[in-house]
Design a protein around this motif. Structure first.
Motif, PDB file in Angstrom:
ATOM      1  N   ASP A 132      14.849 -14.120  38.391  1.00 55.52           N
ATOM      2  CA  ASP A 132      14.592 -15.505  37.979  1.00 55.52           C
ATOM      3  C   ASP A 132      14.748 -15.701  36.476  1.00 55.52           C
ATOM      4  O   ASP A 132      14.918 -16.834  36.019  1.00 55.52           O
ATOM      5  CB  ASP A 132      13.199 -15.950  38.422  1.00 55.52           C
ATOM      6  CG  ASP A 132      12.085 -15.090  37.841  1.00 55.52           C
ATOM      7  OD1 ASP A 132      12.355 -13.906  37.527  1.00 55.52           O
ATOM      8  OD2 ASP A 132      10.949 -15.580  37.703  1.00 55.52           O
ATOM      9  N   VAL A 133      14.682 -14.639  35.702  1.00 55.90           N
ATOM     10  CA  VAL A 133      14.931 -14.703  34.258  1.00 55.90           C
ATOM     11  C   VAL A 133      16.060 -13.723  33.958  1.00 55.90           C
ATOM     12  O   VAL A 133      15.930 -12.530  34.241  1.00 55.90           O
ATOM     13  CB  VAL A 133      13.673 -14.332  33.449  1.00 55.90           C
ATOM     14  CG1 VAL A 133      13.988 -14.267  31.958  1.00 55.90           C
ATOM     15  CG2 VAL A 133      12.557 -15.340  33.710  1.00 55.90           C
ATOM     16  N   PRO A 134      17.180 -14.184  33.419  1.00 57.67           N
ATOM     17  CA  PRO A 134      18.310 -13.270  33.176  1.00 57.67           C
ATOM     18  C   PRO A 134      17.987 -12.257  32.087  1.00 57.67           C
ATOM     19  O   PRO A 134      17.181 -12.513  31.194  1.00 57.67           O
ATOM     20  CB  PRO A 134      19.438 -14.216  32.744  1.00 57.67           C
ATOM     21  CG  PRO A 134      18.738 -15.428  32.205  1.00 57.67           C
ATOM     22  CD  PRO A 134      17.488 -15.578  33.021  1.00 57.67           C
ATOM     23  N   VAL A 135      18.625 -11.102  32.198  1.00 54.72           N
ATOM     24  CA  VAL A 135      18.474 -10.056  31.188  1.00 54.72           C
ATOM     25  C   VAL A 135      19.856  -9.656  30.693  1.00 54.72           C
ATOM     26  O   VAL A 135      20.871  -9.969  31.327  1.00 54.72           O
ATOM     27  CB  VAL A 135      17.739  -8.813  31.759  1.00 54.72           C
ATOM     28  CG1 VAL A 135      16.321  -9.155  32.160  1.00 54.72           C
ATOM     29  CG2 VAL A 135      18.503  -8.235  32.942  1.00 54.72           C
ATOM     30  N   ASP A 136      19.884  -8.975  29.577  1.00 52.54           N
ATOM     31  CA  ASP A 136      21.144  -8.498  29.006  1.00 52.54           C
ATOM     32  C   ASP A 136      21.578  -7.253  29.787  1.00 52.54           C
ATOM     33  O   ASP A 136      21.167  -6.140  29.481  1.00 52.54           O
ATOM     34  CB  ASP A 136      20.941  -8.182  27.521  1.00 52.54           C
ATOM     35  CG  ASP A 136      22.200  -7.647  26.855  1.00 52.54           C
ATOM     36  OD1 ASP A 136      23.254  -7.588  27.517  1.00 52.54           O
ATOM     37  OD2 ASP A 136      22.122  -7.285  25.664  1.00 52.54           O
ATOM     38  N   GLU A 137      22.429  -7.459  30.789  1.00 54.81           N
ATOM     39  CA  GLU A 137      22.830  -6.357  31.644  1.00 54.81           C
ATOM     40  C   GLU A 137      23.618  -5.298  30.878  1.00 54.81           C
ATOM     41  O   GLU A 137      23.416  -4.094  31.084  1.00 54.81           O
ATOM     42  CB  GLU A 137      23.667  -6.875  32.821  1.00 54.81           C
ATOM     43  CG  GLU A 137      22.879  -7.758  33.778  1.00 54.81           C
ATOM     44  CD  GLU A 137      23.698  -8.164  34.986  1.00 54.81           C
ATOM     45  OE1 GLU A 137      24.828  -7.641  35.145  1.00 54.81           O
ATOM     46  OE2 GLU A 137      23.219  -8.985  35.787  1.00 54.81           O
ATOM     47  N   ASP A 138      24.523  -5.730  30.001  1.00 51.17           N
ATOM     48  CA  ASP A 138      25.313  -4.770  29.222  1.00 51.17           C
ATOM     49  C   ASP A 138      24.413  -3.942  28.306  1.00 51.17           C
ATOM     50  O   ASP A 138      24.591  -2.722  28.171  1.00 51.17           O
ATOM     51  CB  ASP A 138      26.379  -5.497  28.402  1.00 51.17           C
ATOM     52  CG  ASP A 138      27.479  -6.085  29.267  1.00 51.17           C
ATOM     53  OD1 ASP A 138      27.640  -5.621  30.419  1.00 51.17           O
ATOM     54  OD2 ASP A 138      28.173  -7.014  28.810  1.00 51.17           O
ATOM     55  N   GLY A 139      23.461  -4.619  27.649  1.00 54.72           N
ATOM     56  CA  GLY A 139      22.544  -3.901  26.771  1.00 54.72           C
ATOM     57  C   GLY A 139      21.692  -2.903  27.536  1.00 54.72           C
ATOM     58  O   GLY A 139      21.457  -1.777  27.071  1.00 54.72           O
ATOM     59  N   TYR A 140      21.209  -3.309  28.691  1.00 47.86           N
ATOM     60  CA  TYR A 140      20.414  -2.407  29.536  1.00 47.86           C
ATOM     61  C   TYR A 140      21.242  -1.206  29.979  1.00 47.86           C
ATOM     62  O   TYR A 140      20.818  -0.052  29.859  1.00 47.86           O
ATOM     63  CB  TYR A 140      19.891  -3.185  30.739  1.00 47.86           C
ATOM     64  CG  TYR A 140      19.548  -2.339  31.934  1.00 47.86           C
ATOM     65  CD1 TYR A 140      18.492  -1.427  31.896  1.00 47.86           C
ATOM     66  CD2 TYR A 140      20.288  -2.436  33.116  1.00 47.86           C
ATOM     67  CE1 TYR A 140      18.185  -0.641  32.999  1.00 47.86           C
ATOM     68  CE2 TYR A 140      19.986  -1.663  34.216  1.00 47.86           C
ATOM     69  CZ  TYR A 140      18.942  -0.760  34.159  1.00 47.86           C
ATOM     70  OH  TYR A 140      18.649   0.022  35.245  1.00 47.86           O
ATOM     71  N   SER A 141      22.465  -1.464  30.474  1.00 50.10           N
ATOM     72  CA  SER A 141      23.338  -0.388  30.941  1.00 50.10           C
ATOM     73  C   SER A 141      23.652   0.599  29.824  1.00 50.10           C
ATOM     74  O   SER A 141      23.592   1.828  30.016  1.00 50.10           O
ATOM     75  CB  SER A 141      24.632  -0.987  31.499  1.00 50.10           C
ATOM     76  OG  SER A 141      25.530   0.014  31.897  1.00 50.10           O
ATOM     77  N   THR A 142      23.967   0.076  28.652  1.00 48.45           N
ATOM     78  CA  THR A 142      24.293   0.934  27.506  1.00 48.45           C
ATOM     79  C   THR A 142      23.090   1.755  27.078  1.00 48.45           C
ATOM     80  O   THR A 142      23.209   2.948  26.747  1.00 48.45           O
ATOM     81  CB  THR A 142      24.796   0.081  26.337  1.00 48.45           C
ATOM     82  OG1 THR A 142      25.983  -0.612  26.731  1.00 48.45           O
ATOM     83  CG2 THR A 142      25.101   0.944  25.124  1.00 48.45           C
ATOM     84  N   MET A 143      21.904   1.139  27.077  1.00 47.65           N
ATOM     85  CA  MET A 143      20.699   1.854  26.666  1.00 47.65           C
ATOM     86  C   MET A 143      20.413   3.033  27.586  1.00 47.65           C
ATOM     87  O   MET A 143      20.087   4.138  27.120  1.00 47.65           O
ATOM     88  CB  MET A 143      19.501   0.899  26.642  1.00 47.65           C
ATOM     89  CG  MET A 143      18.169   1.563  26.353  1.00 47.65           C
ATOM     90  SD  MET A 143      18.028   2.262  24.689  1.00 47.65           S
ATOM     91  CE  MET A 143      17.840   0.758  23.732  1.00 47.65           C
ATOM     92  N   VAL A 144      20.546   2.839  28.892  1.00 46.35           N
ATOM     93  CA  VAL A 144      20.289   3.934  29.832  1.00 46.35           C
ATOM     94  C   VAL A 144      21.291   5.061  29.607  1.00 46.35           C
ATOM     95  O   VAL A 144      20.919   6.234  29.484  1.00 46.35           O
ATOM     96  CB  VAL A 144      20.346   3.440  31.285  1.00 46.35           C
ATOM     97  CG1 VAL A 144      20.227   4.621  32.250  1.00 46.35           C
ATOM     98  CG2 VAL A 144      19.238   2.432  31.558  1.00 46.35           C
TER      99      VAL A 144
END
Length: 298
Positions: A132-144
């Motif tokens: 319901d609240v968007p997140v920075d998918e690219d930032g999350y993926s890169t961080m992991v």
């Protein structure tokens, strides 16, 4: 016939200079009178706003005293009293509270990193759909990926809890079966899958699923003093540590030193606090308090 000045102007010739002297005296006296409003001199800033110039104790211009943060506001560098339970979610921005309950693999791969001589794990980076609240998918993926590819993480093979060398490889082929799946999930799904005896926001590992609670991903933990990046590195490494077979939580061992990666730093850096939250969790109330740490081998 010309008449003398005295005969023409009479007494007014003497009164006028006296009046001028008296007026000047009154003006000077008013200028010396202190401000009765209680305020000091007002400096006009470059923006043209009249506000008192901040001063230090010596009376010279200095920095204004810092304003205390509002309750719930997280300020990087602020120090929270370690004797206060820090497990409550900090204040901050909005985060996903609900989602669909299904997951999507994010694109990205790496070569095998670490050792090929011991245990080799394939992993995926995923996210819950319908947040319901968007997140920075690219930032999350890169961080992991960046965290798990760092020599300070598990591939460095310097953590004493590892019985064999570890190699990690990220995959994104949905037809392949990963050894573990790092998934960013909504608050409600994290509560459903990770809920336990302690009712604070938690992340967890269940079988091959490594659930990262979006509430913690966005807000972090109070004892990390607003350092979101370091907290996220901890969150990833801690939960992946469980996936690598480290199932036991570890207390602070050196007072003032970096917290062990398998300490429950989301809730506290104090053994006393963690013991009070989970008396059976392996923590001893010995007064030790560690500093936040995001790495298995800092």
């Amino acid at each position: 016939m010309k008449r003398g000045l005295l005969s023409v102007y009479g007494w007014r010739l003497y009164a006028l200079p006296l009046l001028l002297v008296l007026s000047l005296f009154i003006v000077l006296d008013v200028a010396r009178e202190p401000d009765q409003s209680g305020g000091g001199p007002v400096a006009i800033g470059s923006a043209g706003q009249g506000r008192p110039e901040p001063t230090d104790e010596s009376g010279e211009a200095g920095e204004a005293a810092p304003q205390a943060p509002e309750i719930g506001e997280e300020v990087p560098g602020a120090r929270f009293d370690p004797s206060i339970v820090a497990a409550e979610l900090p204040g901050g921005g909005p985060f996903p509270t609900v989602g669909s309950g299904t997951f999507r693999v994010l694109p990205g791969t790496t070569e095998l990193l670490g050792s090929s001589a011991g245990l080799v794990y394939d992993y995926t980076v995923e996210i819950e759909t319908g947040l319901d609240v968007p997140v920075d998918e690219d930032g999350y993926s890169t961080m992991v990926q960046d965290t798990l590819s760092d020599e300070r993480s598990w591939i460095g093979n310097r953590h004493p809890g590892l019985t064999q060398p570890v190699g990690l490889r990220r995959i994104d082929d949905e037809n392949s079966v990963p050894d573990f799946r790092v998934i960013l999930v909504s608050q409600s799904l994290a509560q459903e899958r990770c809920g336990g005896a302690v009712e604070y926001e938690a992340s967890c590992r269940v079988e091959e699923y490594v659930y990262l609670n979006a509430a913690r991903w966005v807000r972090g933990a109070r004892d990390f003093q607003g350092e979101t990046t370091r907290y996220r590195q901890y969150l990833i490494n801690h939960e992946v540590g469980h996936a690598l077979g480290l199932g036991v939580h570890v207390p602070c061992d050196v007072h003032g030193g970096p917290a062990p990666i398998m300490m429950q730093q989301s809730w506290s850096l104090s053994n006393d606090v963690l013991h009070s939250l989970s008396p059976q969790g392996g923590y001893v109330a010995d007064g030790k308090v560690c500093e936040p740490n995001g790495w298995p081998s800092p």
